[in-house]
Structure formats: C-alpha cells, structure tokens
Design an enzyme around this catalytic site. Structure first.
Site, PDB file in Angstrom:
ATOM      1  N   CYS A  48     -17.892 -13.585 -19.938  1.00 13.22           N
ATOM      2  CA  CYS A  48     -19.058 -13.572 -20.661  1.00 13.22           C
ATOM      3  C   CYS A  48     -19.310 -14.516 -21.926  1.00 13.22           C
ATOM      4  O   CYS A  48     -20.119 -15.700 -21.788  1.00 13.22           O
ATOM      5  CB  CYS A  48     -19.599 -12.135 -21.086  1.00 13.22           C
ATOM      6  SG  CYS A  48     -21.497 -12.229 -21.496  1.00 13.22           S
ATOM      7  N   CYS A  70     -25.338 -13.780 -21.073  1.00  8.21           N
ATOM      8  CA  CYS A  70     -24.871 -15.216 -20.533  1.00  8.21           C
ATOM      9  C   CYS A  70     -25.774 -15.222 -19.007  1.00  8.21           C
ATOM     10  O   CYS A  70     -25.654 -16.281 -18.455  1.00  8.21           O
ATOM     11  CB  CYS A  70     -23.407 -15.165 -20.027  1.00  8.21           C
ATOM     12  SG  CYS A  70     -23.043 -14.064 -18.611  1.00  8.21           S
ATOM     13  N   CYS A  79     -27.117 -10.337 -16.590  1.00 12.31           N
ATOM     14  CA  CYS A  79     -26.570 -10.287 -17.891  1.00 12.31           C
ATOM     15  C   CYS A  79     -27.387 -10.701 -19.028  1.00 12.31           C
ATOM     16  O   CYS A  79     -28.055 -11.820 -18.861  1.00 12.31           O
ATOM     17  CB  CYS A  79     -25.175 -11.069 -18.108  1.00 12.31           C
ATOM     18  SG  CYS A  79     -24.363 -10.815 -19.860  1.00 12.31           S
ATOM     19  N   GLY A 123       0.729  -1.377   0.060  1.00 13.22           N
ATOM     20  CA  GLY A 123      -0.020  -0.167  -0.046  1.00 13.22           C
ATOM     21  C   GLY A 123       0.859   1.061  -0.010  1.00 13.22           C
ATOM     22  O   GLY A 123       0.177   2.481  -0.343  1.00 13.22           O
TER      23      GLY A 123
END
Lengths: 259, 362, 290
Positions: free
Chosen positions: C271, C243, C240, C31
């Site tokens: 997808c 899909c 979706c 970080g």
C-alpha cells in the site's frame, strides 16, 4: 445392474485354513470355503461361536494368524495395507450391526452416502447429490431427509442409510454382521425384504453373520454352522435347516420356531 | 485522513516498562531478593525446576521474581533459557536406592527396613492461618541430630523378592529424549514418563484423580514415597570412570497397583512410577497413577475409554508451556481471518435473502 | 543487554542442522508434514515459534529479513519477532517485500509476486488439515499415508448442503502435486492462488505441533473444491481507500462509533509503495479533491 466382469467359473472369494487365536483361546480355526459371484453365504451359530471373529478376519478388520484369503485370486492377507483399503472402499462393503459403527453420525444423510463416491474421486457436487438422493429412495428414505443427520432417524432408517452408504459404489462383495440385530420384528421384516431385493438386483455376493435362522433362511443360499470356532456343518440353506446332520445343528434348528 | 495504526514498536516498549514497574510494586515495601525466594518459597522453586526441566534453584527463583510469581510464566522463562544451553553429555542414571533421605513413607507396610520418616511435611498440620507470620516469620530452629547411617532399600524390592511384583526388565537401550526428538505416537514408557515429569502439576493431578474416581481405575497404593538428595555422576571419557558432578533433590513415588495374571503367569502386583525434581510430592504421586493408567495395553487391560488411558490425549495436553502459548495466542490479531469470515457470512446471508425473495415472488 | 552468549540467530548450530534436515525432507516431499524436535523458544507457543525456528535455520548474515503479521510490518508480534532477529542475528531488515531475502509471515502472502531466491516462512498453528475431522494424530498420519481424503470432501459437501457454498474462508485446504492434502496456515483463501507455481521457496513451521512442511518453487497446488462449486478466492468488493488498489486483500476498519468503515490494504508495504508511486484512493487528499 449387472456390471461385473467376474468370470463365473472361478470363485470370487476363496478362504483356506483360516485360523485366529486370542492367546491360547481359539477365535476360529481352520475355516475354508468358496464364495461364488452372486451367492449369499450365511454364517450361523450362537454368540461366542467365532462367527464375528471370522467375519472380522475376512473383512480385514482383524489380522488372521494362519490361512489364506483370496479375493479374485489375490491374497488379501499379504496385500499391502493401501491396496486393501482401496478394496474395502471400492469392491467391498461392510454393514455393521449397530448403524452408529457404520455411519458418521454428525454428517448429513446425503454426506454419508456421498462419502464413498468422493473417496473414489467423485468431484461434482450435483452428481453426488443426485446419486445420494437416488439411493435414499432405493432404501425407502424420503428425499427431503437428505440434509438431516442420522441422529434424527429411527433405528430402521439408520440401518437402511448404512446400507445405502455401502452399496452406492456398487461393490461386488458385502460383509454383513447381524444387519437386523437391534431392530423390532416388524422393522426387521421390511429391512430383510429390502436387502433381498437389492442383493438380487445388484447381483451381490454376500457373507452374512447372523444368529437368527429366519434371517438365514430368507437371505442365504448356503449356510455354515459354527461352534467353538469350528465349522461343524456346511451346505445349501434348505438342506442344513430341514435336514441338519450335526447334533448341534439339530439342537439349534429345533430351538427356534420353524419359519 | 485515516492513518493505519502504527507504533507497535513504541507500544511494546512502553508496555514492557509498565510491566517492570508493576513487578516491583510499591517502592516503600522492601524488594524481594532471589535468595529469599529460593529459601522461603522453596516449593514454588521446586515446581518451576520440575516443569522447566532444569535443576537450578537460583535461576528458578529469579524466574519467579521476574514473572511476578506467575509460576507457568516462570517455567516458560526457564524452558527458553534451557534451550540455549549446550549439552555436554548425559549423566549415569541416578541411584535413588542411595538417596540421602529426608522423608520416606510407605502406605503398604507399617514399618520397613530403614523406617518411616515423616520429614518436613504439611500432612498432619492443621490448616489454620498462622497470623503470627503476618507480624514475624521467625521460627525456632528445629532440633537437629546427626542422621543415622540408615540403609533404606526400596520397599517394592521386598515384594519383588517374593515374586509378588511384576518384574522390571533392565534395558540397555538409551531412552528417547523428549527435548531432542519430536514426540511421536505410540510413545513408549520412558517417553511417557519424561513427558509426565515435566507436565503441568495441575493437569497430571486431575488426570490421576480421575482414575481414582473410576475413569480408568488402577487401585493404587503408595508403596513408597521418598524425598532426598542423590548424587549425579557422569562418565568422563578421558578418565574412564564416573565422577560426581553434583547432587539434586528428587521425589520418587512407587505405587503398588491391582494385580494381573493369566493362565501362564501367576497373579502379580503391577507398578506405577513417578520421579520429579525437587520436593514435589503431589506431582510424583499423580505421575505414578497416570503412568499406571497409561500402561493398560501392555498389561492386557481393557481400554474403558478413560481420558487417563489415552496416551495421545494425556501427552499432547500435559505440557503447560505448549498449552498456555496456544491458548493465549488467540489474543494476537486475527483480523485477516476474521475479515474473510465477515465477507463469507455476508455473502451467505445475501444469498439466503435473495433466495427468500425469489421464493416469495414465486 | 549484550547477547554475546547466544549463537547467531539464537539456536545452536546442531539444532539448526536438525531443522535444515527436516526442511530438506519437506522440500523433497512437498506437502508432507515432517516431524522435527521443536525447541522451546523465548516467545510462547502459538506466537510463531515454528516460523522463528525455520527462519533461524535459514538466515545467513547476508540476508535481509522482513516480518509481517496480518500482512503488516508494524503489528506488535511482527515487531517483536523482527526485533528478536535484529538482536540475535544482527541481519538487515526491511519492510519492502522485493528487498527481503527471507520473509516470515503470519496469515498473509505478500501482494507483490515473489521471486526466485526468496524464502517465505509461514507460522503455522495447526499443521494438520484433517485435525478437526479426526482428532487423533496416529489416525491422521495413516490417512495421509493411505491417501484417504474422502472425509475432506465430505466436509466441503456438508458446507454446500447447509450454506449453499463452501464455508471455509481461511486455512483453506489444498492438494499438493496431486498427493498430500495440506493446510496452508490461516491465510485468507484469497491468498491460495499464490501458493501454486510460486517462484519462491515456501516453508511452513509449526513449533508446538513439531511439524515442518514445504513447497519448493513452482509446485502445483490446488485448492479443494467441486467441479460445479469451484474454489472462489473472493475478497471484499471494494478498492483500497488509501491507494485505490482493486486487486489487493483489504482490512475493514471501523472508524467511529456509528459503525462507519473504510477498507485499506492488509499488505502495508504494498500500500505505501503504491501511495509513494502516486496512486490514490477515496480518502487520499488528492482523491478528495478529485
């Protein structure tokens, strides 16, 4: 609200031989004093006397050249920066003359008061907001102004907000630099009254810089008179104001209306 | 049925072809050669070399041709090329004292050893369009004569001898290299000068101009401006001495600025410095002014809050390649982020509407 | 065009070593933003120069590279960066998340869980999470050093006070291993939960701002929030249309001038894999029949 576990037989804050120079010019020289828990120390003098320099050094905004500053026995001049910063957002507070220097002008009143809480780990929005609202009430700002920005506030309200923002974490030691400086006389009186009440209720130790002897008389237990960077007189407030010893203090006292 | 937009690859190829075609323009007009650009657009070439940080007039001319005359795009091409060049070492500092001068002027003295030389300058031309150039650009050859062997010491040295200039300290330290180390604040003067030398001419000019208009005023005089070529020498370890590896054209500007003094030090003029590759007079003067403004702290001046006094502001924003890239990246797709903003605003509006309904009901 | 003149993956070895040192430092201090001497690359700043340099420093000839932008392999900038590495490093490329060893991304984390040994490289425009609260780099570095993050929560407080919710929907700040507040790059907050405890190495490169930071595998990453306003990684409330996935991040696509719209997976690899496996959505030919 006396939650302090400070022992009453040792000073909260001890300053020894503090000196600050600007090149060859002296900011303040060889200043020493003790401050006891719950005590209010006034530093008076005209502009250029070194009182603001002294306050800046005490609060760690400026680096002193010589001397010691002991807070609860620890030397804040040699303390690592992270520790000093923790101190200044927990046990210390600083009220600036100009509220713009002490507030975030783009952040709501509630956010301003809440910042110190969040900085020390508060993570409950509801609690933070409740505490902020409570503090706005204590400094006589209407609760419905909690989401307004300080820009929309009058000078006196801004100053009261700054005080709330500083006191919300119940500090032990508060530095104040001419807190009533830029305000109208009537607004000053109300603010002084409020400050006096808060200092007493919370048992705060305060170091307040002012050129206004009326403010000093109302708030301070003890006074230090400064001239050309040196402390020339030091004693109980009534003593110093009613029976000044140094010629300069006599001049200072006689030059203002008695209060 | 819906099919997600495909064919990014084909679109890119087609766009590149179109671009190449547009670059060439009308085929009935003869094509520009790189040599033509190098010779007849020399000041554009100079700017691309200076801001691209690579002294190579041919490549700079090529970049201008490839970039269709977009100079920032050309600088970009040069910078990207420069990245890939291996570094053999560093030259010894160029001696601008020994510059082969084509132009040298001082605004602070009427005359000086070595004389004032106007050189090829626009300064006293009347800015009238010369329509003859539209038909025929042939110019008569200028008169030529052998250069006098002039010795032209730096004019500020003369003031230096009288103790009127702030002294320059010679350091043995190798200055940090902006192109090899990240820019970190606070930046010392060598680093600031490097950043300004490759900074965008327009940006540095505006910063300098702002100091003249009172945003960090430094009362600058052009002590000396000189343009000419300098030998570049490099120490060859195997030989044990420096050999000349080429020469480059440079523009150097030294300004004389308001003096400072204190109880311990008598008043002295201060300096600003600009050095730019090629003939880049506006840039070098601008650079000196900004350099001087950025020195407020070491000279014990007040920070009046002027943009040109703010090293972080100036240095982080003077590079036009960084600026143009980041600015133009907002035309890249951001629909994922925008989608989450859409959802958030819809949610907030729904909640606000619900609250209103509730309030009305109560 | 022959590219013999360029080193493997464009950058010279000394530059790659410099970047690897910064990466190692970043992995050692999760970080923390490590300054590095970012080079000028042949694509503009803001278009992934940081990510490209990190990828160049990580690639070996045996690697398989995947590049996505907005979750998709075929967006123009993804295509352009993939081509760049095909040309300068001749590495294998793939559009399938599981096949890739190095994935460079802009604005998304793939839907499929990453595995040990994979490296995810983020392109970062503004690495400093405190930047829009404090414009000065010297000041924000000090704030990180002293862990002064109160201001960050002030911003979230103000959001709730004004909008009733935290109004940050992407580049949502996180705290890493209880120490550094980090900008996860402009991924939607939906992706934030995938940052923590991830099996892959996550590397972040900001070219223009000259910063590199990193999350080693299985790092603790927490999105900033309040106890009573917890972080909410929501997404569009749809499945979706191609899909049928109900758990993936969706793009909203306007399909005609009457404002009709459909929702499709932003992660194209995810997808298409699902469609190949026989999953269907509202607009699938089979779906229409059903």
């Amino acid at each position: 609200m006396t939650m302090h576990d400070v022992s009453l037989d040792q000073p909260l804050f001890r300053v020894e031989g503090l000196t600050k120079r600007y090149g060859k010019r002296i900011g303040c020289a060889d200043v020493s004093f003790d401050l006891w828990p719950g005590e209010v120390l006034g530093i008076v003098g005209e502009s250029g006397s070194g009182k603001s320099t002294l306050l800046g050094c005490l609060a760690g905004h400026m680096q002193a050249d010589e001397g010691k500053i002991l807070y609860r026995g620890r030397n804040t001049l040699t303390m690592p920066e992270p520790e000093r910063r923790v101190l200044s957002r927990t046990e210390w507070a600083f009220v600036h003359q100009n509220p713009r220097d002490g507030l975030r002008m783009g952040v709501s009143a509630g956010g301003n008061v809440g910042e110190r809480l969040m900085a020390i780990g508060a993570r409950n929005y509801g609690d933070i907001r409740e505490t902020a609202a409570d503090w706005l009430g204590r400094v006589e700002i209407a609760g419905e102004r909690i989401d307004d920005r300080p820009r929309q506030f009058s000078g006196g309200m801004q100053q009261r907000l700054q005080i709330a923002r500083n006191l919300v974490t119940s500090p032990r030691l508060v530095f104040m630099d001419e807190p009533t400086g830029g305000l109208d006389v009537s607004v000053q009186a109300r603010l002084l009254d409020l400050l006096r009440g808060l200092v007493r209720d919370m048992g705060l130790s305060v170091i307040i810089v002012t050129h206004d002897l009326a403010v000093a008389r109302l708030l301070a237990d003890r006074l230090m008179v400064m001239k050309d960077g040196h402390v020339i007189e030091h004693g109980l407030t009534d003593q110093v104001l009613d029976d000044p010893q140094a010629a300069y203090t006599q001049l200072l006292v006689s030059s203002v209306l008695q209060v | 049925m819906y099919v997600a937009t495909k064919g990014g690859e084909r679109a890119i190829d087609a766009a590149h072809q179109w671009l190449a075609d547009e670059r060439r323009g009308d085929r009935s007009v003869p094509e520009l050669s790189v040599a033509q650009i190098r010779e007849q657009m020399a000041l554009a070439v100079n700017r691309v070399m200076a801001e691209g940080s690579l002294y190579d007039p041919d490549l700079a001319a090529l970049a201008i041709k490839q970039a269709r005359g977009d100079l920032i795009e050309a600088v970009f091409l040069i910078r990207a090329y420069r990245t890939t060049l291996p570094r053999f070492g560093a030259s010894v500092p160029v001696e601008t004292d020994r510059m082969d001068i084509i132009r040298r002027i001082s605004a602070t003295f009427k005359d000086a050893p070595g004389g004032q030389i106007l050189g090829p300058t626009f300064d006293y031309t009347h800015r009238l369009l010369d329509f003859k150039l539209m038909a025929d650009g042939e110019a008569p050859e200028a008169l030529r004569k052998e250069a006098d062997a002039v010795v032209a010491p730096h004019i500020l040295q003369l003031l230096d001898q009288d103790g009127l200039m702030e002294p320059l300290t010679d350091g043995d330290e190798t200055p940090p290299d902006l192109t090899r180390e990240p820019l970190e604040m606070p930046a010392d003067r060598p680093l600031r000068l490097q950043a300004l030398a490759r900074g965008d001419e327009g940006f540095v000019l505006s910063m300098a101009y702002s100091t003249q208009r009172g945003y960090g005023r430094t009362h600058a005089f052009v002590g000396e401006l000189r343009i000419g070529t300098c030998a570049v020498e490099m120490e060859i370890p195997e030989l044990g001495f420096a050999v000349e590896i080429g020469e480059i054209e440079l523009t150097e500007c030294e300004t004389v600025n308001q003096f400072t003094g204190s109880k311990s030090e008598p008043p002295q003029f201060t300096r600003g410095y600009g050095l730019v590759m090629g003939q880049s007079e506006r840039k070098s003067i601008s650079m000196s002014l900004v350099d001087r403004a950025l020195r407020w702290e070491e000279l014990g001046e007040d920070n009046v809050g002027a943009p040109a006094q703010d090293a972080e502001f100036v240095l982080y924003h003077c590079d036009n390649i960084q600026a143009t890239g980041f600015l133009e990246h907002i035309k890249l797709p951001h629909y994922v982020d925008f989608q989450s903003e859409l959802e958030l605003i819809r949610k907030l509006r729904r909640e606000a509407a619900d609250a209103q309904v509730k309030e009305a009901a109560e | 065009m022959t590219d013999q003149a360029y080193n493997f993956a464009y950058l010279d070895e000394a530059t790659k070593r410099m970047i690897r040192r910064a990466l190692l430092k970043g992995l050692a201090i999760p970080g923390y933003q490590v300054p590095f001497a970012s080079r000028e690359m042949p694509m503009p700043y803001g278009w992934g120069t940081g990510g490209v340099q990190v990828t160049a420093a990580c690639l070996t000839p045996e690697d398989t590279l995947k590049v996505i932008d907005q979750g998709a392999d075929d967006t123009t900038n993804a295509v352009s960066i993939r081509k760049f590495f095909e040309r300068t490093a001749q590495v294998q490329t793939s559009e399938t998340t599981a096949e890739a060893t190095v994935i460079q991304t802009r604005h998304r984390i793939p839907e499929v869980a990453l595995t040990e040994g994979q490296i995810l490289v983020y392109q970062v425009p503004i690495p400093e999470p405190l930047r829009f609260l404090e414009p000065r780099e010297s000041e924000t570095r000090r704030m990180h050093a002293l862990e002064e993050y109160g201001l960050m929560h002030v911003k979230l407080y103000e959001d709730i006070a004004r909008h009733g919710a935290i109004a940050t929907s992407y580049a949502y700040p996180v705290k890493v291993e209880g120490r550094y507040v980090m900008d996860p790059s402009p991924i939607p907050k939906f992706d934030n939960p995938k940052l923590g405890g991830n099996a892959a190495i996550q590397l972040f490169g900001a070219g223009r701002e000259q910063r590199i930071y990193a999350l080693p595998p299985y790092t603790d990453v927490v999105s900033l929030d309040f106890e009573d306003h917890p972080f909410d990684p929501s997404k569009a409330d749809h499945a979706c249309d191609l899909c049928g996935s109900e758990v993936s991040y969706l793009d909203e696509v306007i399909t005609d001038d009457k404002g009709s719209r459909i929702f499709v997976c932003s992660d194209t690899s995810y997808c298409t894999t699902r469609q190949d496996e026989g999953h269907t959505g509202r607009l699938s030919p089979e779906g229409e029949a059903a």
